[in-house]
Design a protein around this motif. Structure first.
Motif: not given
Lengths: 405, 405
Positions: B30-51
């Motif tokens: 029932k609950r929301k299950d798909l999300g979208l985050l947008v930065c038009e033109g693109g953003a600098s991105a950084a990420a840390v992942y599971t070990t």
């Protein structure tokens, strides 16, 4: 193949040369709380202690006794109800007082006495109660007195834990028996667990130490209940020599037979402890194969059987292999995660790291049994390792949310 | 001292340059299950992942996108309900299909899209449902749409988790906001947790990566719910540059300000996750001081807050400091255990490793609060470390015994 027979009766006094007893002195409210195991004339002794850096006073005193007596112990005094841990100088004084009381009572030297305590941490030991109790201890070879010792060492255990085997060594009958306690704060490396083994074989302390240590690494150190490790725990083995076998030397066929039998006794006690984990409804046996080293296989097996999510899923009788995979992947050394097979009960659920169809109803039924087997094959070698644990249940919370008060 | 103001509204679209949305497509009941985050033109991105070595398909695809785009991300697509982990080649294909679907929808390149999934492990993703859903996604700056994104990433969480601050940098107002999900399988090193941060500061991907990584080590990596670590989790931060600040360079006052603010946002999100641990009734904050190194202090703090026995005692509102001592002593590197101080709530209960009298009633009352503070001083140095967790309750068992079925 060694022909092992179960001993009868299953008590610490079945191997020749031992006497025991257990009584209630008032450290616990009602149940037996003071036990004594005696080998008149002294036994060869070996011991393995908790790896927790915060070691309780009885551990310190027993280590000193083992060193001073060069591994010749005449008596082990055990109390339950109070761990005498984090009790500072006073606690250490109380531990020495206990040791001296039993030495006086038996007319032996203090360094011939090992002591052990289990129970609440950080409370002052009722030393007068204990010392008064010591004078009432009369050990004997009777089955019911050995049984009383097994009861006196318990805390939250639901029952006594015993195991024993005998076999022929060069025509002489050798018996090995053990009792253990432990149901919470159980984790690899000797955590809140006490174990005492007796044998009538003839073996020097240093040889006994080597054999006991190896047996424990494969058994007691492969069980986990809640991942917590304790301040107090130890396994001690005494060899009376009363069976009049030749002296067992390392790297002989006799030593191999003896080690097999010791490992069997330890294994059974370890499984009994895991099955009696606080609030547990099932024993979980995890076998990991297909690694380069036995050490790594054991480590992965322990990681799986220690995962709260795996334990809870098994309590819920849910064949949630995803949690098993997550536990494997969280190991902190490199493994090939691309070709893992997982079997839950009789069914393979993952092959080459890909889920395969299985019968969920059959899986649930098998998970409802009182022993659950999980097998993992990493397909990257020929070593095998095992670990034992239990499910995580409502009753674990109930027992531990109110232990002290 | 940096003057941080809480942002309002507390949404990912408060920093300039971002749009978001979240909808229900049918991956959850029932609950929301798909999300979208947008930065038009693109953003600098950084990420840390599971070990965790067993990494889910979306993690693999996102790592590739980050490399191919050199840290310039235009959109993040997140689904809940299915983790797309342990799904083999098919799962990887599904992950690429998701990425391509959103790239088509937004008319950008696939490598400009990061994806993340959370939910059940080992089940095939309903890819048609997801791809059909992608076409319905219309991101906007509206507060309610950012709120919808925060909802769409949840699994067993009891509510959305948001934090945000703004401050002046050389006269320009900079905002940093974040949302996170996670309530079970939470453990140091990014376990079953997703976090997304936005900022309108101007910062290059490599600088952002350094700052994000350091902030996470002090915050998200210091929380533990059940010691299990997951296959899917990551924290990603996007910087739009829309606030028109000067570009932030490492080792400048601006970088320091910025890192402080990022750490604050991460800290708040981490605490919200710990407090919302499955079945939790309390947040537990453990501070360890008096070590040589911050790393060791943090490690000990995590060991305490991760102890099942400590967690259960706190659920039971029992000031059982013995279990805290046992947890400290079980650390696998040498520490001086002879001069430990422990405070539970407002009262010291151990000084120089000796118990001291304290008011048990006051302690119980303080443990009944919804935040419990434990402080440990090893008196062997000047470093300080913190960790966050929650109590272990009947509801943890309830939630996890029946998660999959």
């Amino acid at each position: 193949m060694l022909n092992l027979q179960t001993v009868s009766p299953l008590t610490l006094t079945t191997p020749k040369g031992f006497k025991a007893t257990g009584i209630h002195v008032g450290l616990k409210r009602k149940r037996k709380d003071l036990g004594l195991l005696v080998c008149e004339g002294g036994a060869s002794a070996a011991a393995v202690y908790t790896t927790n850096q915060m070691q309780a006073a009885p551990i310190i005193v027993t280590k000193q006794a083992m060193e001073a007596s060069e591994g010749r112990i005449h008596a082990i005094l055990v109390n339950s109800g109070n761990a005498n841990a984090c009790t500072g100088e006073l606690g250490l004084t109380h531990a020495y007082m206990s040791q001296h009381a039993i030495a006086n009572h038996l007319q032996i030297k203090p360094e011939q006495v090992a002591i052990a305590s289990t129970g609440i941490i950080g409370q002052t030991l009722a030393i007068d109660t204990l010392v008064t109790g010591v004078d009432q201890l009369v050990a004997s070879e009777a089955e019911e007195e050995a049984d009383a010792f097994a009861h006196a060492i318990l805390t939250t255990d639901t029952g006594i834990k015993t195991a024993g085997y005998q076999f022929l060594m060069n025509g002489s009958e050798v018996s090995i028996c053990g009792v253990a306690k432990g149901s919470g704060m159980i984790h690899p490396n000797m955590a809140t667990m006490l174990g005492f083994l007796t044998t009538d074989a003839t073996v020097e302390p240093n040889v006994l130490q080597t054999i006991l240590k190896r047996s424990i690494d494969r058994t007691f150190n492969c069980i986990t209940v809640d991942g917590d490790s304790s301040t107090n725990d130890m396994v001690m083995m005494l060899a009376s020599g009363a069976a009049k076998t030749p002296t067992i030397m390392l790297d002989t066929q006799e030593a191999e037979q003896f080690e097999q039998a010791v490992t069997h006794v330890c294994q059974e006690l370890a499984k009994l402890i895991a099955r009696d984990g606080e609030g547990a409804t099932k024993l979980i046996e995890v076998t990991v194969q297909g690694t380069d080293e036995e050490r790594l296989a054991r480590k992965i097996a322990k990681q799986i059987v220690g995962s709260s999510l795996v334990k809870t899923a098994i309590f819920g009788e849910d064949a949630n292999w995803g949690r098993i995979v997550a536990a494997i992947g969280s190991i902190d050394e490199p493994i090939d995660v691309s070709k893992i097979d997982i079997r839950i009960g009789s069914q393979w659920v993952l092959r080459q790291s890909m889920p395969i169809l299985f019968d969920e109803t059959l899986a649930s039924n098998e998970l409802a049994a009182d022993t659950v087997a999980i097998e993992v094959d990493l397909n990257s070698g020929s070593a095998v390792g095992r670990a034992f644990g239990c499910d995580l249940t409502y009753d674990y919370i109930k027992i531990n949310a109110s232990y002290r008060t």
